[in-house]
Design an enzyme around this catalytic site. Sequence first.
Site, PDB file in Angstrom:
ATOM      1  N   ASP A 190       0.882  -1.163   0.000  1.00 14.00           N
ATOM      2  CA  ASP A 190       0.000   0.000   0.000  1.00 14.00           C
ATOM      3  C   ASP A 190       0.921   1.216   0.000  1.00 14.00           C
ATOM      4  OD1 ASP A 190      -2.382   1.538   0.191  1.00 14.00           O
ATOM      5  OD2 ASP A 190      -2.044   1.762   2.346  1.00 14.00           O
TER       6      ASP A 190
ATOM      7  N   GLU B 152      -1.052  -1.318  -4.916  1.00 15.71           N
ATOM      8  CA  GLU B 152      -2.271  -0.552  -5.163  1.00 15.71           C
ATOM      9  C   GLU B 152      -2.052   0.382  -6.350  1.00 15.71           C
ATOM     10  OE1 GLU B 152      -5.024   1.162  -2.017  1.00 15.71           O
ATOM     11  OE2 GLU B 152      -4.002   2.945  -2.757  1.00 15.71           O
TER      12      GLU B 152
ATOM     13  N   ASP C 145      -2.684   1.268   6.908  1.00 13.35           N
ATOM     14  CA  ASP C 145      -1.850   0.995   5.718  1.00 13.35           C
ATOM     15  C   ASP C 145      -1.382  -0.463   5.718  1.00 13.35           C
ATOM     16  OD1 ASP C 145      -1.328   4.030   4.885  1.00 13.35           O
ATOM     17  OD2 ASP C 145      -1.006   3.832   7.044  1.00 13.35           O
TER      18      ASP C 145
END
Length: 176
Positions: A7, A68, A141
């Site tokens: 992330d 991501e 996160d």
Amino acid sequence: MRVLGVDPGLTRCGIGVVEGVAGRPLAMLGVGVVRTPADADIGHRLVAIERGIEEWLDEHRPELVAVERVFSQHNVRTVMGTAQASAVAMLCASRRGIPVALHTPSEVKAAVTGSGRADKAQVGAMVTRILRLAAPPRPADAADALALAICHIWRAPAHNRLQQAVAQHALKGRTA
């Protein structure tokens, strides 16, 4: 399949490693965050993220890295930092010959919660349940990184079948 989820972020870059196959219980092998000081020079921050990701790659030896996909946000400064951290993760994996998959935030949310509009608390709760953890990983996160890895493991078989079908269709088109 062992997947390292990333992330991306400049201040907090979530990292999570999940192992398993679709249709079977998954196992978390590690979760954490690579942190950089907000007041540090951008170059030093990117090097710190690279070192952190390289350590995770060395320790866990994933077969794939799921990152991501950066999407447009209202704050250009934020999206630039996210894109830079994302590029570092892709570079680290590619340098080692590890395939990289990109997943959108809504795709990840839909995979783990059933809704592409789920909030961070819902994602954290489902990651906790799916991986049979005692508590949601913190910060968010870290949970998001695990969700990326879960999403990829669950969606990879369908994605692979789709790629094979497209390749076969293209091959038939050339031979016709």
